[in-house]
Write an enzyme that holds these catalytic residues in place. Structure first.
Site, PDB file in Angstrom:
ATOM      1  N   TYR A  92       0.834  -1.203   0.000  1.00  0.00           N
ATOM      2  CA  TYR A  92       0.000   0.000   0.000  1.00  0.00           C
ATOM      3  C   TYR A  92       0.878   1.267   0.000  1.00  0.00           C
ATOM      4  CZ  TYR A  92      -3.640   3.134   1.989  1.00  0.00           C
ATOM      5  OH  TYR A  92      -4.522   4.142   2.233  1.00  0.00           O
TER       6      TYR A  92
ATOM      7  N   LYS B 255       0.857   4.163  -2.805  1.00  0.00           N
ATOM      8  CA  LYS B 255       0.423   5.501  -2.410  1.00  0.00           C
ATOM      9  C   LYS B 255       1.467   6.565  -2.741  1.00  0.00           C
ATOM     10  CE  LYS B 255      -3.730   5.231  -0.917  1.00  0.00           C
ATOM     11  NZ  LYS B 255      -4.750   5.676  -1.887  1.00  0.00           N
TER      12      LYS B 255
HETATM   13  P1  NAI Z   1     -13.494   3.277   1.980  1.00  0.00           P
HETATM   14  O1  NAI Z   1     -13.245   1.840   1.918  1.00  0.00           O
HETATM   15  O2  NAI Z   1     -14.611   3.766   2.829  1.00  0.00           O
HETATM   16  O3  NAI Z   1     -13.701   3.833   0.539  1.00  0.00           O
HETATM   17  C1  NAI Z   1     -13.084   3.309  -0.574  1.00  0.00           C
HETATM   18  C2  NAI Z   1     -14.120   3.022  -1.608  1.00  0.00           C
HETATM   19  O4  NAI Z   1     -13.489   2.617  -2.802  1.00  0.00           O
HETATM   20  C3  NAI Z   1     -15.061   1.901  -1.223  1.00  0.00           C
HETATM   21  O5  NAI Z   1     -16.392   2.370  -1.258  1.00  0.00           O
HETATM   22  C4  NAI Z   1     -14.820   0.836  -2.266  1.00  0.00           C
HETATM   23  O6  NAI Z   1     -15.985   0.115  -2.640  1.00  0.00           O
HETATM   24  C5  NAI Z   1     -14.288   1.623  -3.394  1.00  0.00           C
HETATM   25  N1  NAI Z   1     -13.462   0.806  -4.279  1.00  0.00           N
HETATM   26  C6  NAI Z   1     -12.541  -0.105  -3.963  1.00  0.00           C
HETATM   27  N2  NAI Z   1     -11.997  -0.640  -5.054  1.00  0.00           N
HETATM   28  C7  NAI Z   1     -12.577  -0.044  -6.098  1.00  0.00           C
HETATM   29  C8  NAI Z   1     -12.418  -0.174  -7.496  1.00  0.00           C
HETATM   30  N3  NAI Z   1     -11.549  -1.046  -8.050  1.00  0.00           N
HETATM   31  N4  NAI Z   1     -13.159   0.610  -8.305  1.00  0.00           N
HETATM   32  C9  NAI Z   1     -14.061   1.497  -7.778  1.00  0.00           C
HETATM   33  N5  NAI Z   1     -14.255   1.618  -6.456  1.00  0.00           N
HETATM   34  C10 NAI Z   1     -13.515   0.875  -5.629  1.00  0.00           C
HETATM   35  O7  NAI Z   1     -12.134   3.963   2.447  1.00  0.00           O
HETATM   36  P2  NAI Z   1     -11.716   5.478   2.705  1.00  0.00           P
HETATM   37  O8  NAI Z   1     -11.030   5.511   4.005  1.00  0.00           O
HETATM   38  O9  NAI Z   1     -12.797   6.387   2.453  1.00  0.00           O
HETATM   39  O10 NAI Z   1     -10.581   5.623   1.659  1.00  0.00           O
HETATM   40  C11 NAI Z   1     -10.626   6.486   0.561  1.00  0.00           C
HETATM   41  C12 NAI Z   1      -9.233   6.674   0.033  1.00  0.00           C
HETATM   42  O11 NAI Z   1      -8.467   7.326   1.008  1.00  0.00           O
HETATM   43  C13 NAI Z   1      -8.505   5.390  -0.271  1.00  0.00           C
HETATM   44  O12 NAI Z   1      -7.716   5.578  -1.428  1.00  0.00           O
HETATM   45  C14 NAI Z   1      -7.608   5.210   0.895  1.00  0.00           C
HETATM   46  O13 NAI Z   1      -6.473   4.436   0.600  1.00  0.00           O
HETATM   47  C15 NAI Z   1      -7.279   6.607   1.242  1.00  0.00           C
HETATM   48  N6  NAI Z   1      -6.803   6.831   2.589  1.00  0.00           N
HETATM   49  C16 NAI Z   1      -7.674   6.775   3.659  1.00  0.00           C
HETATM   50  C17 NAI Z   1      -7.197   6.990   4.914  1.00  0.00           C
HETATM   51  C18 NAI Z   1      -8.109   7.026   6.069  1.00  0.00           C
HETATM   52  O14 NAI Z   1      -7.652   7.378   7.164  1.00  0.00           O
HETATM   53  N7  NAI Z   1      -9.359   6.702   5.866  1.00  0.00           N
HETATM   54  C19 NAI Z   1      -5.771   7.181   5.176  1.00  0.00           C
HETATM   55  C20 NAI Z   1      -4.989   7.299   4.019  1.00  0.00           C
HETATM   56  C21 NAI Z   1      -5.511   7.101   2.777  1.00  0.00           C
END
Ligand code: NAI
Length: 745
Positions: free
Chosen positions: A169, A173
């Site tokens: 990851y 990133k």
């Molecule tokens: P989340 O899991 O709630 O949201 C991610 C969404 O992406 C999910 O709804 C999922 O269904 C969708 N998804 C996954 N694979 C997919 C694909 N191939 N095509 C289309 N949609 C897809 O997670 P969150 O926390 O909202 O994360 C959003 C972004 O922020 C991610 O890239 C994550 O890595 C990043 N991030 C989040 C952090 C946090 O503290 N929540 C920290 C650092 C980064």
């Protein structure tokens, strides 16, 4: 001001936003806020599980419903980000365009490094890095064409700082940050901006990692306003990285130590020298914050100052290894001097010299030009300044010179010198050898002198010196002057002896670039705008080609064997369509010249000259040109010539002026005559005035005869447009002295 600004809400009317992974967590918060601010939103979500397994439309649909329930605009997209084209197509189908992309979709497959499987690695790279690439690339050309785009990449503090169990990851990133950095550069000229965020928020991704009370404080709603601001058209941020969470936002940048030079000039670099300088290499005191690769060096220079001993005599032996006061930029520059670049082989047929001749404005309108435009013409020749063409690609190879650390987007073509040793063949294979002759420090920039010798087999045919000015690369403590420089020479302080002008065509640059200088500055309006030009500009070497052929025509009868050398400085840009006017001063075999844009009187070529071979333009002795059809007026001029021989000296005193006659036949100039009653004992010769004419008369052969035979009054001829007079009209009255008795002819 701040008060007024903050009163203006950030709206997104008529903007189309695509948020990937918007079915929950952060993405959902972004989608809701954008919709609330008036944007039309494509809510993309594959609807799978946290590890990338499964799929469902429900996640996206829920958010779309939520938006619509509040009166907003949204459509759902259920494709995986790996199918970027389909998602972007959903936006185009629904709203006709795409303005903003928030690359947010993500999954986790956390494992300690040794336990990461190929699938764990690949899936993470595919969703985060490849997915963002695919979605962004699908939208890129649409953004480029509409000259507007805002892109967000989602990185992570795990990438920036590392995090146990997230090697796959972290790699993906921080890969996104690299992608964003380059998109920011490539997109800038199209008003496409790309920024990266490293958010912290409570979501399904983090609920297993972060404790509940922290999760509560880190709501996605505390990240979304940053994303929305970065995507607003009034935000000019580009290529930046932000950490954001819990209502706090911070910007990150790189920091770098001053570093140390750990080797001596012309000597090997050893691990021991690295060890011995380790403390200094790692010492963050006075560290710099480089904004770009180039800035890095400029900041180092500013911080370090220059080493006196080296700058006064740069090539006199090794630099010290005590590293503190040596300027590394300078060291590298000096090392580039004398470097040879790969040879250039240029093979051409008659096509290229003809294309070049057209590129520098030759036209079939002028019968003189045919020998440069028609390969079967008996005297088919290559224009001397074609000599820059086989050599020019050497300029584009400069980036490969080790040690030459220059921002090539800021390099201007400053001056050009070309010397021919023999007329250029009209076809063949030429080989050019390029060397960095010298690098000069001009304070505001560095001058790089590139010497290129071009050979036909073993014979040296021509030598070019390209003088390039690298804006902002000066101040490295180098020398200001070099004996390698082919210096410019200013013209004598008197009115020019001859002037010639040509209107460039609107397509001049579009045509000239076909000779191999493909710089978009000369054709692409948006690229030109980035360089600060209101439209694409003509190649400096094209203006040089115009000036050189003016001299060749004026003083060498278009005889290419008479051409020896040319030097010009490019002072101002020329816009295709403007008129180039070359003023010439003859001083022996050197013709000084200066070329202006007639429309605004700006000098575009300065300090320029052409050196001709010993024998330059010679008027024919009897004043008649056997090549052309005989005109009635010829006999009058022959008589005038005879008369000048008798009483020339006396007339020079009385008249003290030079008259040029352009005699036309069927609308074209059929003969030119100059009556010089200013210099020596006066003379009449065929051709344009060799010193500037005071008065130029243009009239047809027939009208000329009518006037000298007294049948047509010169004033009447003037007012009826039959006689055109340029220059000092008063002088023309003095002509009566020589013309008055011709009525009897
Ligand atoms: P989340 O899991 O709630 O949201 C991610 C969404 O992406 C999910 O709804 C999922 O269904 C969708 N998804 C996954 N694979 C997919 C694909 N191939 N095509 C289309 N949609 C897809 O997670 P969150 O926390 O909202 O994360 C959003 C972004 O922020 C991610 O890239 C994550 O890595 C990043 N991030 C989040 C952090 C946090 O503290 N929540 C920290 C650092 C980064």
């Amino acid at each position: 001001m701040a008060g007024i600004m903050s009163a203006v809400p950030l709206l997104f009317d008529r903007k189309v936003v695509l948020v990937t992974g918007a079915g929950g967590g952060l993405g959902r918060a972004y989608a809701l806020l954008f919709a609330e601010r008036g944007a039309s939103v494509v809510v993309n979500d594959l609807g799978g599980d946290i590890k990338g397994g499964g799929k469902s439309s429900s996640a996206a649909d829920r958010v779309v419903e939520e938006i619509r329930a509040k009166g907003g605009n949204a459509v759902a997209s259920y494709d995986s980000v790996e199918e970027g084209e389909k998602i972007v197509q959903t936006a185009l189908d629904a709203y006709g365009k795409i303005d903003i992309i928030v690359n947010n979709a993500g999954i986790l497959r956390d494992r300690s490094f040794a336990r990461i499987s190929d699938l764990d690695w690949d899936l993470i790279q595919r969703v985060h890095l490849r997915g963002s690439f695919k979605v962004t690339r699908a939208a890129w050309n649409h953004m480029k064409n509409q000259k507007y785009g805002r892109i967000i990449m989602t990185a992570s503090t795990s990438g920036i700082y590392g995090n146990f169990g997230q090697a796959n990851y972290s790699a993906a990133k921080l890969g996104l940050l690299g992608l964003a950095n380059t998109l920011a550069i490539e997109g800038r000229k199209y008003n496409i901006q790309c920024n990266t965020i490293a958010p912290t928020a409570g979501s399904r991704l983090t609920q297993t990692i972060l404790p509940q009370d922290i999760l509560d404080a880190f709501k996605p709603e505390f990240v979304a306003p940053l994303v929305v601001w970065l995507c607003h058209e009034s935000c000019q941020e580009n290529g930046s990285l932000f950490e954001v969470g819990a209502g706090w936002i911070g910007k990150l940048r790189w920091e770098r130590t001053l570093g140390a030079i750990v080797r001596q000039k012309n000597q090997q670099m050893t691990p021991e020298a690295v060890r011995d300088n380790w403390e200094q290499i790692c010492d963050f005191d006075n560290a710099i914050k480089p904004k770009s690769y180039q800035d890095t060096f400029y900041e180092v220079l500013n911080k370090l100052g220059t080493n006196q001993e080296i700058s006064t005599n740069p090539t006199s032996g090794p630099v010290q290894t005590s590293t503190s006061n040596v300027n590394p930029f300078f060291l590298m520059q000096v090392e580039a001097i004398g470097k040879k670049m790969p040879s250039i082989v240029y093979t051409y047929t008659h096509l290229q010299p003809i294309l070049y001749a057209l590129g520098v404005g030759m036209t079939t309108k002028d019968p003189d030009h045919l020998k440069f435009l028609f390969e079967r013409n008996e005297e088919f020749s290559c224009l001397p300044t074609f000599g820059v063409i086989p050599a020019q690609s050497g300029m584009f190879d400069l980036a490969s010179v080790p040690g030459l650390i220059i921002d090539f987007t800021k390099v201007l073509h400053g001056e050009q010198y070309l010397e021919l040793y023999k007329p250029l063949p009209t076809s063949g294979t030429l080989k050019s050898e390029c060397t960095i002759a010298d690098i000069l420090d001009k304070g505001s920039g560095a001058v790089i002198l590139v010497d290129i010798h071009t050979y036909n087999g073993g014979d040296l045919v021509c030598y070019n010196q390209f003088s390039l000015f690298a804006v902002g690369a000066g101040g490295f403590g180098g020398k200001r002057m070099s004996d390698k420089v082919k210096v410019i020479v200013h013209p004598p302080n008197r009115p020019p002896d001859a002037v010639m002008s040509d209107v460039t065509s609107i397509n001049q640059a579009a045509l000239y670039r076909l000779n191999g200088d493909w710089n978009p500055l000369h054709i692409d309006p948006s690229f030109a705008a980035v360089g600060g030009f209101r439209q694409p500009i003509l190649h400096g070497l094209c203006s040089m080609g115009f000036a050189a052929r003016h001299v060749l025509k004026q003083y060498a009868n278009n005889d290419v064997t008479k051409f020896k050398a040319i030097k010009v400085r490019f002072a101002k840009p020329v816009i295709p369509g403007q008129t180039l006017e070359t003023e010439m001063w003859k001083e022996g075999n050197r013709i000084h010249l200066q070329t202006k844009v007639k429309e605004n009187n700006e000098v575009v070529l300065t300090g320029a000259y052409v050196d001709l071979e010993d024998t330059v333009y010679k008027p024919r002795d009897n004043g008649t040109d056997m090549q052309r059809e005989e005109l009635q007026s010829d006999v009058v001029f022959t008589e005038i010539s005879r008369r000048i021989k008798d009483v020339g000296r006396e007339m020079v005193k009385k008249v003290n002026a030079i008259f040029q006659w352009d005699i036309t036949k069927e609308g074209r100039t059929a003969a030119q005559w100059t009556i010089d009653l200013k210099n020596g004992s006066g003379e009449l010769y065929q051709g344009a005035a060799r010193h500037q004419a005071d008065t130029t008369f243009t009239l047809s052969d027939e009208d000329f005869m009518q006037i000298v035979s007294g049948k047509l009054n010169p004033q009447k001829a003037f007012f009826s447009g039959k006689l055109n007079i340029k220059g000092n009209i008063m002088h023309s009255q003095k002509l009566e002295v020589i013309l008055k008795d011709y009525a009897k002819l």
